[in-house]
Design a protein around this motif. Structure first.
Motif, PDB file in Angstrom:
ATOM      1  N   HIS A 137      -1.962   8.770  -0.453  1.00  0.00           N
ATOM      2  CA  HIS A 137      -0.829   8.061  -1.238  1.00  0.00           C
ATOM      3  C   HIS A 137       0.029   8.621  -2.054  1.00  0.00           C
ATOM      4  O   HIS A 137       1.099   8.147  -2.699  1.00  0.00           O
ATOM      5  CB  HIS A 137      -1.938   7.316  -2.312  1.00  0.00           C
ATOM      6  CG  HIS A 137      -2.732   6.136  -1.843  1.00  0.00           C
ATOM      7  ND1 HIS A 137      -2.457   4.927  -1.086  1.00  0.00           N
ATOM      8  CD2 HIS A 137      -3.995   6.070  -1.815  1.00  0.00           C
ATOM      9  CE1 HIS A 137      -3.384   4.389  -0.610  1.00  0.00           C
ATOM     10  NE2 HIS A 137      -4.518   4.800  -1.209  1.00  0.00           N
ATOM     11  N   LEU A 160       1.395   0.425  -5.749  1.00  0.00           N
ATOM     12  CA  LEU A 160       0.625  -0.602  -4.871  1.00  0.00           C
ATOM     13  C   LEU A 160      -0.427  -0.760  -5.524  1.00  0.00           C
ATOM     14  O   LEU A 160      -0.980  -1.898  -5.693  1.00  0.00           O
ATOM     15  CB  LEU A 160       0.218   0.382  -3.571  1.00  0.00           C
ATOM     16  CG  LEU A 160      -0.912  -0.498  -2.556  1.00  0.00           C
ATOM     17  CD1 LEU A 160      -0.266  -1.663  -2.170  1.00  0.00           C
ATOM     18  CD2 LEU A 160      -1.178   0.705  -1.597  1.00  0.00           C
ATOM     19  N   THR A 162      -0.270   8.083   7.641  1.00  0.00           N
ATOM     20  CA  THR A 162      -0.333   8.057   5.984  1.00  0.00           C
ATOM     21  C   THR A 162      -1.465   9.091   5.818  1.00  0.00           C
ATOM     22  O   THR A 162      -1.302   9.847   4.734  1.00  0.00           O
ATOM     23  CB  THR A 162      -1.044   6.799   5.310  1.00  0.00           C
ATOM     24  OG1 THR A 162      -2.201   6.381   6.109  1.00  0.00           O
ATOM     25  CG2 THR A 162       0.084   5.818   5.395  1.00  0.00           C
ATOM     26  N   SER A 173      -6.119  -0.463   0.229  1.00  0.00           N
ATOM     27  CA  SER A 173      -5.009  -0.399   0.497  1.00  0.00           C
ATOM     28  C   SER A 173      -4.373  -1.005   2.232  1.00  0.00           C
ATOM     29  O   SER A 173      -3.529  -1.603   2.343  1.00  0.00           O
ATOM     30  CB  SER A 173      -4.569   0.875   0.489  1.00  0.00           C
ATOM     31  OG  SER A 173      -4.920   2.017   1.132  1.00  0.00           O
ATOM     32  N   SER A 174      -5.269  -0.421   3.272  1.00  0.00           N
ATOM     33  CA  SER A 174      -4.867  -0.771   4.585  1.00  0.00           C
ATOM     34  C   SER A 174      -4.850  -2.428   4.728  1.00  0.00           C
ATOM     35  O   SER A 174      -3.707  -2.788   5.346  1.00  0.00           O
ATOM     36  CB  SER A 174      -5.910  -0.208   5.568  1.00  0.00           C
ATOM     37  OG  SER A 174      -5.833   1.188   5.554  1.00  0.00           O
ATOM     38  N   SER A 227      -3.239  -2.818  13.920  1.00  0.00           N
ATOM     39  CA  SER A 227      -1.899  -1.906  13.008  1.00  0.00           C
ATOM     40  C   SER A 227      -2.737  -1.150  12.045  1.00  0.00           C
ATOM     41  O   SER A 227      -2.116   0.007  11.638  1.00  0.00           O
ATOM     42  CB  SER A 227      -1.200  -2.801  12.481  1.00  0.00           C
ATOM     43  OG  SER A 227      -1.793  -3.676  11.267  1.00  0.00           O
ATOM     44  N   ALA A 247      -4.248  -4.614   2.509  1.00  0.00           N
ATOM     45  CA  ALA A 247      -2.751  -4.773   1.560  1.00  0.00           C
ATOM     46  C   ALA A 247      -1.504  -4.713   2.335  1.00  0.00           C
ATOM     47  O   ALA A 247      -0.613  -5.417   2.232  1.00  0.00           O
ATOM     48  CB  ALA A 247      -3.015  -4.192   0.389  1.00  0.00           C
ATOM     49  N   LYS A 248      -1.657  -3.960   3.201  1.00  0.00           N
ATOM     50  CA  LYS A 248      -0.368  -3.449   4.106  1.00  0.00           C
ATOM     51  C   LYS A 248      -0.408  -4.326   5.266  1.00  0.00           C
ATOM     52  O   LYS A 248       0.776  -4.297   6.013  1.00  0.00           O
ATOM     53  CB  LYS A 248      -0.225  -2.053   4.569  1.00  0.00           C
ATOM     54  CG  LYS A 248      -0.085  -1.284   3.301  1.00  0.00           C
ATOM     55  CD  LYS A 248       0.209   0.420   3.480  1.00  0.00           C
ATOM     56  CE  LYS A 248      -1.227   1.019   3.494  1.00  0.00           C
ATOM     57  NZ  LYS A 248      -0.965   2.345   3.776  1.00  0.00           N
ATOM     58  N   LEU A 249      -1.241  -4.905   5.823  1.00  0.00           N
ATOM     59  CA  LEU A 249      -1.247  -6.062   6.988  1.00  0.00           C
ATOM     60  C   LEU A 249      -0.293  -7.090   6.577  1.00  0.00           C
ATOM     61  O   LEU A 249      -0.195  -7.506   5.659  1.00  0.00           O
ATOM     62  CB  LEU A 249      -2.358  -6.564   7.147  1.00  0.00           C
ATOM     63  CG  LEU A 249      -3.561  -5.520   7.783  1.00  0.00           C
ATOM     64  CD1 LEU A 249      -4.914  -6.256   8.018  1.00  0.00           C
ATOM     65  CD2 LEU A 249      -3.246  -5.130   9.180  1.00  0.00           C
ATOM     66  N   ASN A 250       0.495  -7.680   7.707  1.00  0.00           N
ATOM     67  CA  ASN A 250       1.055  -8.559   7.658  1.00  0.00           C
ATOM     68  C   ASN A 250       0.000  -9.786   7.642  1.00  0.00           C
ATOM     69  O   ASN A 250      -1.082  -9.873   8.465  1.00  0.00           O
ATOM     70  CB  ASN A 250       2.239  -9.038   8.680  1.00  0.00           C
ATOM     71  CG  ASN A 250       1.553  -9.096  10.197  1.00  0.00           C
ATOM     72  OD1 ASN A 250       0.847 -10.132  10.412  1.00  0.00           O
ATOM     73  ND2 ASN A 250       1.988  -8.132  11.023  1.00  0.00           N
ATOM     74  N   ASP A 269      -1.396   2.790  10.984  1.00  0.00           N
ATOM     75  CA  ASP A 269      -0.950   2.900   9.255  1.00  0.00           C
ATOM     76  C   ASP A 269      -1.887   4.163   8.980  1.00  0.00           C
ATOM     77  O   ASP A 269      -1.396   5.149   8.043  1.00  0.00           O
ATOM     78  CB  ASP A 269      -1.708   1.668   8.558  1.00  0.00           C
ATOM     79  CG  ASP A 269      -1.830   2.102   7.266  1.00  0.00           C
ATOM     80  OD1 ASP A 269      -0.519   2.167   6.466  1.00  0.00           O
ATOM     81  OD2 ASP A 269      -2.929   1.597   6.575  1.00  0.00           O
TER      82      ASP A 269
END
Length: 258
Positions: free
Chosen positions: A104, A2, A153, A208-209, A145, A211-214, A149
């Motif tokens: 992570h 990531l 995590t 990072s949160s 979301s 980066a993981k979103l659609n 997440d």
């Protein structure tokens, strides 16, 4: 990996915050340690701070992109390794620190066992987030979301403390860390009182949160936040936060007792 993707400008937005660093020094002082292993050291902002305050630091970071942004210091030795497989001798450090990195690690239990091997009877100090509190953070109104997440995590604090207590065979302390309004380490809750920060791409790029979103949720959430700031709706609901100097969003120092 990531952070090989999102971490290219990490050093610009994820600088060590002096309040977090000072609290870390306060926790470390009674341990009388000389060598610290920093697991998931990122670009080394906290490793550098500790080196400047007299510690020898073993900075462990698997991301080449992150390591290449580090500022060199003679007291910091960089190590390309993952937390679950540390390429370090047993008992080679007095204390291990993990600053917002535990979530992570693919296998947190194996990572903690490895850290115990490297530190022996030494201490563990972890800066983390209490996932039970995420649904109360206003940012989740715009990016719902985030709740799933974070809860999937971040380890629950009770689980983390139980694991640490078992591995180290000693009590574990939990110290809440209210975030300052002018936080300089731009992790997920950096904009608790400065919502405009989340509209900045460079800020989001180091979290990072996001980066993981659609893409749809990201664009809709940003649009809603921008609109609520322009119309004053955000301030009507959450503007009281702008008057706070510190606010407990849910971050915690968790560390083994002496």
């Amino acid at each position: 990996m990531l952070y090989d993707t999102i971490g290219k400008t990490y050093a610009q937005t994820r600088q060590s915050d002096p309040r977090i660093a000072a609290k870390l020094l306060e926790i470390l002082k009674p341990f009388q340690a000389s060598t610290i292993v920093d697991i998931g050291a990122g670009t080394g902002s906290y490793a550098l701070y500790l080196a400047e305050h007299g510690y020898q630091v073993l900075a462990v970071e698997p991301s080449t992109v992150m390591r290449h942004q580090a500022i060199a210091h003679p007291a910091v030795r960089w190590i390309d390794a993952k937390a679950e497989h540390l390429s370090l001798p047993s008992h080679s450090a007095d204390v291990a620190i993990i600053i917002l990195a535990l979530h992570h690690f693919p296998d947190y239990s194996q990572a903690l066992q490895e850290i115990h091997r490297v530190t022996g009877s030494g201490q563990m100090v972890i800066f983390t987030y209490d996932p039970d509190l995420i649904s109360s953070f206003w940012l989740t109104e715009y990016f719902p979301s985030f709740i799933a997440d974070v809860q999937s995590t971040f380890l629950p604090i009770t689980t983390l403390t139980a694991e640490m207590a078992t591995i180290k065979d000693r009590a574990v302390n939990i110290v809440p860390f209210p975030l300052p309004h002018d936080l300089s380490d731009s992790f997920a809750a950096v904009g608790w009182a400065r919502p405009e920060l989340y509209l900045k791409h460079n800020i989001r790029n180091g979290i990072s949160s996001f980066a993981k979103l659609n893409e749809n949720e990201l664009e809709q959430g940003l649009s809603n936040l921008r609109k609520d700031l322009e119309t004053g709706i955000w301030d009507q609901k959450h503007g009281y936060l702008r008057q706070h100097t510190f606010y407990d969003v849910g971050y915690r120092f968790v560390f083994t007792a002496q």
